[in-house]
Write a protein that holds these residues in place. Structure first.
Motif, PDB file in Angstrom:
ATOM      1  N   VAL A   1     -20.631 -12.476  12.713  1.00  0.00           N
ATOM      2  CA  VAL A   1     -20.403 -11.738  13.947  1.00  0.00           C
ATOM      3  C   VAL A   1     -21.393 -10.581  13.949  1.00  0.00           C
ATOM      4  O   VAL A   1     -21.210  -9.575  13.250  1.00  0.00           O
ATOM      5  N   GLY A   2     -22.478 -10.772  14.682  1.00  0.00           N
ATOM      6  CA  GLY A   2     -23.532  -9.759  14.722  1.00  0.00           C
ATOM      7  C   GLY A   2     -24.043  -9.633  16.144  1.00  0.00           C
ATOM      8  O   GLY A   2     -23.248  -9.517  17.078  1.00  0.00           O
ATOM      9  N   THR A   3     -25.364  -9.712  16.316  1.00  0.00           N
ATOM     10  CA  THR A   3     -25.943  -9.701  17.657  1.00  0.00           C
ATOM     11  C   THR A   3     -25.442 -10.919  18.442  1.00  0.00           C
ATOM     12  O   THR A   3     -25.238 -10.855  19.649  1.00  0.00           O
ATOM     13  N   GLY A   4     -25.276 -12.005  17.751  1.00  0.00           N
ATOM     14  CA  GLY A   4     -24.621 -13.189  18.312  1.00  0.00           C
ATOM     15  C   GLY A   4     -23.489 -13.590  17.394  1.00  0.00           C
ATOM     16  O   GLY A   4     -23.180 -12.885  16.432  1.00  0.00           O
TER      17      GLY A   4
ATOM     18  N   ALA B   1     -19.311 -10.718  20.378  1.00  0.00           N
ATOM     19  CA  ALA B   1     -20.458 -10.354  19.534  1.00  0.00           C
ATOM     20  C   ALA B   1     -20.697  -8.844  19.654  1.00  0.00           C
ATOM     21  O   ALA B   1     -20.197  -8.196  20.588  1.00  0.00           O
ATOM     22  N   GLY B   2     -21.471  -8.287  18.732  1.00  0.00           N
ATOM     23  CA  GLY B   2     -21.708  -6.846  18.700  1.00  0.00           C
ATOM     24  C   GLY B   2     -22.044  -6.230  20.062  1.00  0.00           C
ATOM     25  O   GLY B   2     -21.434  -5.229  20.462  1.00  0.00           O
ATOM     26  N   PRO B   3     -23.001  -6.801  20.813  1.00  0.00           N
ATOM     27  CA  PRO B   3     -23.395  -6.176  22.085  1.00  0.00           C
ATOM     28  C   PRO B   3     -22.250  -6.055  23.096  1.00  0.00           C
ATOM     29  O   PRO B   3     -22.282  -5.181  23.970  1.00  0.00           O
TER      30      PRO B   3
ATOM     31  N   LYS C   1     -21.960   2.019  20.543  1.00  0.00           N
ATOM     32  CA  LYS C   1     -22.317   0.938  19.616  1.00  0.00           C
ATOM     33  C   LYS C   1     -21.171   0.668  18.644  1.00  0.00           C
ATOM     34  O   LYS C   1     -20.460   1.598  18.254  1.00  0.00           O
ATOM     35  N   GLY C   2     -21.034  -0.596  18.235  1.00  0.00           N
ATOM     36  CA  GLY C   2     -19.944  -0.993  17.343  1.00  0.00           C
ATOM     37  C   GLY C   2     -19.799  -0.086  16.127  1.00  0.00           C
ATOM     38  O   GLY C   2     -18.692   0.310  15.754  1.00  0.00           O
ATOM     39  N   GLN C   3     -20.939   0.254  15.540  1.00  0.00           N
ATOM     40  CA  GLN C   3     -20.884   1.047  14.297  1.00  0.00           C
ATOM     41  C   GLN C   3     -20.354   2.461  14.536  1.00  0.00           C
ATOM     42  O   GLN C   3     -19.919   3.126  13.596  1.00  0.00           O
ATOM     43  N   ASP C   4     -20.383   2.933  15.807  1.00  0.00           N
ATOM     44  CA  ASP C   4     -19.934   4.299  16.104  1.00  0.00           C
ATOM     45  C   ASP C   4     -18.548   4.339  16.750  1.00  0.00           C
ATOM     46  O   ASP C   4     -18.044   5.411  17.080  1.00  0.00           O
TER      47      ASP C   4
ATOM     48  N   GLY D   1     -21.803 -10.677   8.852  1.00  0.00           N
ATOM     49  CA  GLY D   1     -22.459 -10.098  10.030  1.00  0.00           C
ATOM     50  C   GLY D   1     -22.125  -8.628  10.196  1.00  0.00           C
ATOM     51  O   GLY D   1     -21.121  -8.141   9.660  1.00  0.00           O
ATOM     52  N   GLY D   2     -22.983  -7.936  10.952  1.00  0.00           N
ATOM     53  CA  GLY D   2     -22.882  -6.480  11.101  1.00  0.00           C
ATOM     54  C   GLY D   2     -21.507  -5.980  11.538  1.00  0.00           C
ATOM     55  O   GLY D   2     -20.993  -5.000  10.983  1.00  0.00           O
ATOM     56  N   VAL D   3     -20.915  -6.636  12.515  1.00  0.00           N
ATOM     57  CA  VAL D   3     -19.632  -6.151  13.052  1.00  0.00           C
ATOM     58  C   VAL D   3     -18.534  -6.186  11.983  1.00  0.00           C
ATOM     59  O   VAL D   3     -17.623  -5.355  11.976  1.00  0.00           O
TER      60      VAL D   3
ATOM     61  N   ASN E   1     -18.700  -5.221   9.127  1.00  0.00           N
ATOM     62  CA  ASN E   1     -18.714  -4.045   8.249  1.00  0.00           C
ATOM     63  C   ASN E   1     -17.526  -3.137   8.508  1.00  0.00           C
ATOM     64  O   ASN E   1     -17.289  -2.188   7.751  1.00  0.00           O
ATOM     65  N   GLN E   2     -16.812  -3.364   9.579  1.00  0.00           N
ATOM     66  CA  GLN E   2     -15.576  -2.603   9.862  1.00  0.00           C
ATOM     67  C   GLN E   2     -14.452  -3.204   9.016  1.00  0.00           C
ATOM     68  O   GLN E   2     -13.915  -4.254   9.354  1.00  0.00           O
ATOM     69  N   ASP E   3     -14.087  -2.522   7.949  1.00  0.00           N
ATOM     70  CA  ASP E   3     -13.067  -3.081   7.043  1.00  0.00           C
ATOM     71  C   ASP E   3     -11.736  -3.332   7.739  1.00  0.00           C
ATOM     72  O   ASP E   3     -11.060  -4.310   7.482  1.00  0.00           O
TER      73      ASP E   3
HETATM   74  P1  ADP Z   1     -28.153  -9.751  13.485  1.00  0.00           P
HETATM   75  O1  ADP Z   1     -26.981 -10.437  14.062  1.00  0.00           O
HETATM   76  O2  ADP Z   1     -29.154  -9.349  14.536  1.00  0.00           O
HETATM   77  O3  ADP Z   1     -28.766 -10.444  12.317  1.00  0.00           O
HETATM   78  P2  ADP Z   1     -26.283  -7.797  12.459  1.00  0.00           P
HETATM   79  O4  ADP Z   1     -25.477  -8.847  11.779  1.00  0.00           O
HETATM   80  O5  ADP Z   1     -26.529  -6.525  11.726  1.00  0.00           O
HETATM   81  O6  ADP Z   1     -27.693  -8.345  12.889  1.00  0.00           O
HETATM   82  O7  ADP Z   1     -25.559  -7.470  13.824  1.00  0.00           O
HETATM   83  C1  ADP Z   1     -25.979  -6.464  14.696  1.00  0.00           C
HETATM   84  C2  ADP Z   1     -24.833  -6.134  15.640  1.00  0.00           C
HETATM   85  O8  ADP Z   1     -23.720  -5.674  14.876  1.00  0.00           O
HETATM   86  C3  ADP Z   1     -25.153  -5.041  16.637  1.00  0.00           C
HETATM   87  O9  ADP Z   1     -24.558  -5.363  17.884  1.00  0.00           O
HETATM   88  C4  ADP Z   1     -24.518  -3.793  16.024  1.00  0.00           C
HETATM   89  O10 ADP Z   1     -24.125  -2.857  17.004  1.00  0.00           O
HETATM   90  C5  ADP Z   1     -23.312  -4.385  15.316  1.00  0.00           C
HETATM   91  N1  ADP Z   1     -22.946  -3.605  14.133  1.00  0.00           N
HETATM   92  C6  ADP Z   1     -23.756  -3.300  13.086  1.00  0.00           C
HETATM   93  N2  ADP Z   1     -23.088  -2.554  12.177  1.00  0.00           N
HETATM   94  C7  ADP Z   1     -21.827  -2.422  12.644  1.00  0.00           C
HETATM   95  C8  ADP Z   1     -20.660  -1.768  12.156  1.00  0.00           C
HETATM   96  N3  ADP Z   1     -20.652  -1.083  11.003  1.00  0.00           N
HETATM   97  N4  ADP Z   1     -19.556  -1.852  12.906  1.00  0.00           N
HETATM   98  C9  ADP Z   1     -19.538  -2.538  14.069  1.00  0.00           C
HETATM   99  N5  ADP Z   1     -20.603  -3.138  14.590  1.00  0.00           N
HETATM  100  C10 ADP Z   1     -21.740  -3.081  13.890  1.00  0.00           C
END
Ligand code: ADP
Ligand code: ZN
Length: 288
Positions: free
Chosen positions: A129-132, A181-183, A192-195, A230-232, A234-236
């Motif tokens: 679960v990231g950009t896609g 997905a993240g976006p 943004k998801g991370q914030d 995936g990036g999203v 990272n939220q435990d």
């Molecule tokens: P990609 O999918 O491009 O390889 P990532 O897996 O890092 O890259 O995903 C990027 C997406 O995850 C972006 O939409 C970003 O906002 C979101 N993201 C990254 N870190 C976090 C986080 N700690 N919490 C929530 N969303 C996050």
């Protein structure tokens, strides 16, 4: 003897070389620019080693059906220059060695099965679960493919009653990827998801959609383990919310292992994909 692996992402290529014991002896990260430039840098890296076989896990969609002309190609991608690019063909022209060609998420699922969070299992699903959103599937110890590779990020999900967001998928609008997905987090909230704070109501909605998709995968494939990356992720707290929602939505219909063992984070953070690629290279030699 050395094995080569390429985790080919839309942002960067991670290239690695391992010895016969699967110890990584060299690794590099190459920005994904044009195909010509990116491949030249990839060749420059691998040319330093005598590589016996290579595993490639690529961003997709990709052609994986050997009977079709587009086998080995990257198919319709918004990434400029990469649509309909004969990636595997170019690699084979350069190196006359066995190749394994699959998606980045399939390679990650395979890496997790052999050396990560699904060790000792015969089947698993890896969902990023990231950009896609994308999913890879291993069944009976092998990467599953049919007419295409699975596209688990684009399944449709029932709407959360509090969610009116139209969805961001360019093809389906409100499929899983479009809604979760993240976006989509940023599109709904402007943050943004991370914030986003842990107590923001969006996380319940997010968990509801992901858990619902996981339930669909369990109902259709019954994997022994589900791994989330995936990036999203990272939220435990999100993992806990997904588990809870999964249990609620399954409603006791299917018996699964305890959810804390069944739905887990990746065991090889940021390494699942490249690990899988190197293992696939080894398989290519052994099954030759
Ligand atoms: P990609 O999918 O491009 O390889 P990532 O897996 O890092 O890259 O995903 C990027 C997406 O995850 C972006 O939409 C970003 O906002 C979101 N993201 C990254 N870190 C976090 C986080 N700690 N919490 C929530 N969303 C996050
Ligand atoms: Zn879609």
């Amino acid at each position: 003897m050395y094995y080569g692996g390429i985790e080919a992402g839309g942002t960067k290529f991670i290239c690695a070389v391992s010895d016969e014991q699967q110890n990584i002896v060299a690794k590099t990260s190459i920005p994904t620019t044009t195909p010509a430039e990116t491949l030249q840098a990839t060749f420059d890296f691998f040319d330093q080693y005598e590589i016996s076989a290579m595993g490639i896990g690529s961003f997709g969609p990709i052609g994986i059906n050997e009977d079709k002309d587009n086998y080995g190609y990257i198919l319709a991608t918004p990434k400029p220059g990469w649509s309909e690019f004969d990636f595997l063909g170019q690699m084979k022209e350069k190196y006359d060695i066995p190749f394994v060609w699959t998606t980045d998420v399939n390679a990650a699922a395979y890496g997790e099965l052999k050396k990560g969070a699904a060790q000792g299992k015969n089947s698993c699903i890896y969902l990023t679960v990231g950009t896609g959103i994308g999913g890879g599937v291993v069944i009976d110890g092998k990467i599953f493919s049919g007419i295409n590779h699975p596209e688990m990020g684009h399944v449709h999900v029932k709407r959360h009653p509090d969610d009116e967001y139209e969805g961001k998928c360019p093809y389906h609008k409100d499929c899983l990827e479009g809604l979760a997905a993240g976006p989509s987090l940023e599109a709904r909230t402007g943050i943004k998801g991370q914030d986003l704070p842990e107590d923001h109501p969006i996380w319940e909605i997010q968990a509801y959609y992901i858990a619902q998709a996981l339930m669909s995968y369990v109902l259709t494939l019954a994997p022994e383990r589900i791994i989330l990356g995936g990036g999203v992720m990272n939220q435990d707290h999100l993992l806990m919310k997904i588990r809870q929602s999964f249990v609620e939505q399954v409603a006791g219909y299917v018996e699964t292992p305890p959810v804390s063992e069944y739905i887990v984070r990746w065991g090889l953070p940021n390494e699942s994909g490249i690990t899988g690629c190197l293992l696939l290279a080894e398989d290519a030699i052994k099954t030759k």
